[in-house]
Motif scaffolding. Structure first.
Motif, PDB file in Angstrom:
ATOM      1  N   GLY A  99     -40.314 -19.687 -21.227  1.00 43.97           N
ATOM      2  CA  GLY A  99     -39.880 -21.006 -20.780  1.00 43.97           C
ATOM      3  C   GLY A  99     -38.477 -20.909 -20.224  1.00 43.97           C
ATOM      4  N   GLY A 100     -37.626 -21.821 -20.611  1.00 41.83           N
ATOM      5  CA  GLY A 100     -36.249 -21.823 -20.140  1.00 41.83           C
ATOM      6  C   GLY A 100     -35.440 -22.835 -20.921  1.00 41.83           C
ATOM      7  N   GLY A 101     -34.150 -22.890 -20.662  1.00 36.61           N
ATOM      8  CA  GLY A 101     -33.288 -23.876 -21.293  1.00 36.61           C
ATOM      9  C   GLY A 101     -33.318 -23.789 -22.810  1.00 36.61           C
ATOM     10  N   GLU A 102     -33.449 -24.948 -23.459  1.00 37.37           N
ATOM     11  CA  GLU A 102     -33.435 -24.993 -24.920  1.00 37.37           C
ATOM     12  C   GLU A 102     -34.638 -24.287 -25.530  1.00 37.37           C
ATOM     13  N   ASP A 103     -35.789 -24.300 -24.838  1.00 41.10           N
ATOM     14  CA  ASP A 103     -36.967 -23.606 -25.357  1.00 41.10           C
ATOM     15  C   ASP A 103     -36.692 -22.109 -25.472  1.00 41.10           C
ATOM     16  N   MET A 104     -36.109 -21.547 -24.415  1.00 38.52           N
ATOM     17  CA  MET A 104     -35.786 -20.123 -24.438  1.00 38.52           C
ATOM     18  C   MET A 104     -34.724 -19.832 -25.499  1.00 38.52           C
ATOM     19  N   ALA A 105     -33.710 -20.673 -25.553  1.00 39.17           N
ATOM     20  CA  ALA A 105     -32.633 -20.471 -26.524  1.00 39.17           C
ATOM     21  C   ALA A 105     -33.175 -20.482 -27.950  1.00 39.17           C
ATOM     22  N   ASN A 106     -33.992 -21.477 -28.256  1.00 36.60           N
ATOM     23  CA  ASN A 106     -34.537 -21.583 -29.613  1.00 36.60           C
ATOM     24  C   ASN A 106     -35.452 -20.403 -29.942  1.00 36.60           C
ATOM     25  N   LYS A 107     -36.230 -19.975 -28.952  1.00 37.35           N
ATOM     26  CA  LYS A 107     -37.147 -18.848 -29.160  1.00 37.35           C
ATOM     27  C   LYS A 107     -36.378 -17.574 -29.508  1.00 37.35           C
ATOM     28  N   LEU A 108     -35.350 -17.271 -28.710  1.00 37.71           N
ATOM     29  CA  LEU A 108     -34.606 -16.034 -28.929  1.00 37.71           C
ATOM     30  C   LEU A 108     -33.755 -16.090 -30.195  1.00 37.71           C
ATOM     31  N   LYS A 109     -33.226 -17.264 -30.509  1.00 38.46           N
ATOM     32  CA  LYS A 109     -32.462 -17.388 -31.751  1.00 38.46           C
ATOM     33  C   LYS A 109     -33.370 -17.136 -32.964  1.00 38.46           C
ATOM     34  N   THR A 110     -34.592 -17.658 -32.905  1.00 37.09           N
ATOM     35  CA  THR A 110     -35.548 -17.458 -33.997  1.00 37.09           C
ATOM     36  C   THR A 110     -35.926 -15.990 -34.120  1.00 37.09           C
ATOM     37  N   LEU A 111     -36.215 -15.350 -32.984  1.00 41.25           N
ATOM     38  CA  LEU A 111     -36.580 -13.938 -32.993  1.00 41.25           C
ATOM     39  C   LEU A 111     -35.422 -13.075 -33.480  1.00 41.25           C
ATOM     40  N   ASN A 112     -34.216 -13.448 -33.093  1.00 41.30           N
ATOM     41  CA  ASN A 112     -33.041 -12.690 -33.529  1.00 41.30           C
ATOM     42  C   ASN A 112     -32.858 -12.795 -35.045  1.00 41.30           C
ATOM     43  N   SER A 113     -33.071 -13.990 -35.573  1.00 40.40           N
ATOM     44  CA  SER A 113     -32.920 -14.209 -37.016  1.00 40.40           C
ATOM     45  C   SER A 113     -33.953 -13.423 -37.819  1.00 40.40           C
ATOM     46  N   SER A 114     -35.146 -13.280 -37.242  1.00 41.26           N
ATOM     47  CA  SER A 114     -36.223 -12.595 -37.959  1.00 41.26           C
ATOM     48  C   SER A 114     -36.270 -11.098 -37.665  1.00 41.26           C
ATOM     49  N   GLY A 115     -35.353 -10.617 -36.811  1.00 40.14           N
ATOM     50  CA  GLY A 115     -35.329  -9.197 -36.486  1.00 40.14           C
ATOM     51  C   GLY A 115     -36.477  -8.767 -35.598  1.00 40.14           C
ATOM     52  N   ASP A 116     -36.989  -9.696 -34.783  1.00 39.51           N
ATOM     53  CA  ASP A 116     -38.153  -9.407 -33.946  1.00 39.51           C
ATOM     54  C   ASP A 116     -37.820  -9.572 -32.456  1.00 39.51           C
ATOM     55  N   MET A 117     -36.607  -9.181 -32.073  1.00 36.78           N
ATOM     56  CA  MET A 117     -36.196  -9.320 -30.678  1.00 36.78           C
ATOM     57  C   MET A 117     -36.996  -8.399 -29.758  1.00 36.78           C
ATOM     58  N   PRO A 118     -37.280  -8.846 -28.526  1.00 38.66           N
ATOM     59  CA  PRO A 118     -37.961  -7.975 -27.561  1.00 38.66           C
ATOM     60  C   PRO A 118     -37.009  -6.889 -27.071  1.00 38.66           C
ATOM     61  N   ASP A 119     -37.560  -5.883 -26.392  1.00 39.86           N
ATOM     62  CA  ASP A 119     -36.724  -4.809 -25.853  1.00 39.86           C
ATOM     63  C   ASP A 119     -35.865  -5.304 -24.696  1.00 39.86           C
ATOM     64  N   VAL A 120     -36.454  -6.153 -23.864  1.00 37.11           N
ATOM     65  CA  VAL A 120     -35.759  -6.718 -22.705  1.00 37.11           C
ATOM     66  C   VAL A 120     -36.028  -8.216 -22.684  1.00 37.11           C
ATOM     67  N   PHE A 121     -35.034  -8.992 -22.296  1.00 37.05           N
ATOM     68  CA  PHE A 121     -35.202 -10.445 -22.283  1.00 37.05           C
ATOM     69  C   PHE A 121     -34.251 -11.060 -21.267  1.00 37.05           C
ATOM     70  N   PHE A 127     -26.997 -18.863 -25.227  1.00 39.31           N
ATOM     71  CA  PHE A 127     -27.308 -18.196 -26.500  1.00 39.31           C
ATOM     72  C   PHE A 127     -26.780 -16.763 -26.530  1.00 39.31           C
ATOM     73  N   PHE A 128     -25.906 -16.418 -25.587  1.00 46.67           N
ATOM     74  CA  PHE A 128     -25.349 -15.072 -25.525  1.00 46.67           C
ATOM     75  C   PHE A 128     -24.521 -14.725 -26.761  1.00 46.67           C
ATOM     76  N   THR A 129     -23.639 -15.626 -27.172  1.00 41.48           N
ATOM     77  CA  THR A 129     -22.687 -15.324 -28.247  1.00 41.48           C
ATOM     78  C   THR A 129     -23.353 -14.934 -29.561  1.00 41.48           C
ATOM     79  N   PRO A 130     -24.334 -15.698 -30.066  1.00 42.61           N
ATOM     80  CA  PRO A 130     -24.955 -15.270 -31.331  1.00 42.61           C
ATOM     81  C   PRO A 130     -25.672 -13.930 -31.221  1.00 42.61           C
ATOM     82  N   LEU A 131     -26.228 -13.624 -30.048  1.00 42.73           N
ATOM     83  CA  LEU A 131     -26.888 -12.336 -29.875  1.00 42.73           C
ATOM     84  C   LEU A 131     -25.865 -11.204 -29.879  1.00 42.73           C
ATOM     85  N   LYS A 132     -24.752 -11.434 -29.225  1.00 44.48           N
ATOM     86  CA  LYS A 132     -23.704 -10.414 -29.184  1.00 44.48           C
ATOM     87  C   LYS A 132     -23.111 -10.194 -30.573  1.00 44.48           C
ATOM     88  N   ASN A 133     -22.927 -11.258 -31.312  1.00 45.48           N
ATOM     89  CA  ASN A 133     -22.327 -11.158 -32.642  1.00 45.48           C
ATOM     90  C   ASN A 133     -23.192 -10.369 -33.616  1.00 45.48           C
TER      91      ASN A 133
END
Length: 455
Positions: A99-121, A127-133
């Motif tokens: 998707g995009g916008g808030e849908d994408m942000a929420n999706k990636l934040k959830t995946l990041n929290s669960s340790g299930d991030m994709p290889d490329v995104f 949502f850059f800052t929480p991923l970088k941190n």
């Protein structure tokens, strides 16, 4: 809050990028539409030969892409899927729509929290800052410097974040995306109205269009999409460009009279019936359909839709009209984009080199698509650029000489929490039942807590 000069630096880089990109887009051929089966540039294919597997086993890669509009569908179906096997034969790639916008942000934040991030995104400033941190986004600099991909950019420095790292790859077309008002010439003619040059004239022609049974204007309003990404910025900018530039760079806040007037203009637009009923719940696709099916006379939208809209000969565009003598559309414009927007690599991927090659391929696919439409880009494909449509040429002729290009507020000034609140408050403002003064008060409170400029 602590003030930084990030916006000024981005403006300078983007200005250089515009000149360099424009100069590199000569040597044009005849077609201005993407082929049904285009091939990647020779340079792109050559770069990826080193990823061919020698043991016959394919490396599995997972990608989450932005899927918000027809352009993204065309890139996937005509430029990525037909070419990825030949370009990256050792990879088995699974694509997942984000998707995009808030849908994408929420999706990636959830995946990041669960340790299930994709290889490329697809990365986004929101949502850059929480991923970088959390170490979930890779600094691509050493990889793309070593393999030479960085040299394909007209202005490599434009890719750098404020910490000098490079975290995403894109076509460089973003800098040429700006919001304008598209309109159907035949609907204007039928209603007997002319292109407005002032905000008051815009309100007046909207009333005339409505009296003729037409919806005057449409834009996506769901989740505050329009207000957040461009509408508030435009409504402030047309009254006082300096106030908008100051807001982007954190030199002012929502108590600034010019900023408050911008929000008030949105309230006026809604109450005067410029937009359709229910605009606050109108999603991107339905908004586009209202315009393309001629249910609405005007479309407030970024120029990333220009290649598709140019197929209709009745469509033209004009810049947002002035609300004061401080603003001249030939002198000031908003530009889209951020150095951290584009294809990024998970900092924890098991195969960083292969993932970077995949991100490079995806960025090149973007470049090949936008190049095929005649749009200016900064990532050089090695191909000859195609002829631009008359509407695209009109846009470039207007856009390139504009000296004052202001970075997009939504991408360059908001941390995740402030961005989410901006979405909520923007949607409220579109209901017509929420006062601009309440919007400004709520935004100023969250603005005081915005951490974007503390980095």
């Amino acid at each position: 809050m602590k003030t930084k000069s990030k916006a000024a630096t981005m403006f300078l880089m983007a200005s250089i990028l515009l000149v360099s990109s424009a100069c590199s887009s000569g040597n044009e051929t005849k077609s201005n539409q993407p082929s049904d089966s285009p091939s990647p540039s020779a340079a792109s294919t050559e770069d990826n030969k080193e990823t061919v597997a020698t043991d016959g086993k394919k490396i599995k890669m997972r990608v989450i892409t932005i899927t918000t509009d027809e352009n993204r569908n065309n890139i996937m179906e005509k430029f990525i899927k037909p070419n990825i096997a030949a370009a990256l034969p050792n990879l088995e790639v699974e694509f997942e729509p984000g998707g995009g916008g808030e849908d994408m942000a929420n999706k990636l934040k959830t995946l990041n929290s669960s340790g299930d991030m994709p290889d490329v995104f697809w990365s986004d400033a929101g949502f850059f800052t929480p991923l970088k941190n959390t170490g979930s986004i890779l600094d691509l600099t050493p990889y793309i410097s070593k393999d030479g991909f960085l040299d394909k950019y007209a202005v490599p420095d434009a890719l750098k974040h404020v910490d000098n790292g490079i975290y995403s790859l894109s076509s460089g077309a973003d800098t040429y995306f700006t919001p304008v008002i598209f309109y159907h010439k035949d609907m204007f003619e039928e209603a007997g109205v002319k292109v407005p040059t002032t905000f008051d004239e815009l309100i007046q022609i909207s009333k005339t269009l409505k009296s003729k049974g037409m919806v005057p204007a449409v834009t996506p309003g769901k989740d505050g999409w329009g207000p957040k990404l461009f509408m508030l910025q435009q409504m402030i900018q047309i009254g006082d460009p300096q106030a908008m530039a100051d807001l982007v760079s954190n030199k002012t806040d929502f108590t600034n009279p010019s900023v408050k007037e911008g929000a008030a203009r949105i309230e006026t637009l809604v109450k005067e019936g410029v937009f359709p009923d229910g605009i606050a719940n109108l999603d991107y696709g339905p908004a586009m359909e209202m315009f393309t099916s001629k249910k609405a006379a005007m479309l407030w939208m970024f120029t990333w839709e220009l290649p598709n809209l140019a197929k209709d000969e009745t469509v033209d565009f004009f810049p947002f009209p002035s609300a004061s003598d401080k603003y001249d559309p030939a002198q000031t414009v908003q530009f889209w984009g951020s150095p951290v927007n584009g294809y990024a690599v998970n900092g924890k991927t098991e195969h960083p080199e292969e993932a970077v090659k995949l991100a490079e391929f995806l960025a090149m696919a973007d470049a090949l698509y936008f190049e095929s439409t005649g749009a200016p880009i900064s990532l050089q494909t090695g191909n000859q650029a195609n002829n631009r449509s008359p509407l695209m040429q009109k846009f470039v002729d207007w856009y390139n000489p504009i000296p004052n290009k202001i970075a997009s507020f939504a991408l360059n000034s908001l941390d995740a929490r402030t961005s989410a609140e901006m979405s909520t408050q923007g949607a409220n403002l579109l209901t017509g039942e929420y006062a601009a003064e309440d919007f400004n008060a709520a935004m100023n409170k969250i603005w005081e807590e915005n951490t974007w400029f503390n980095k």
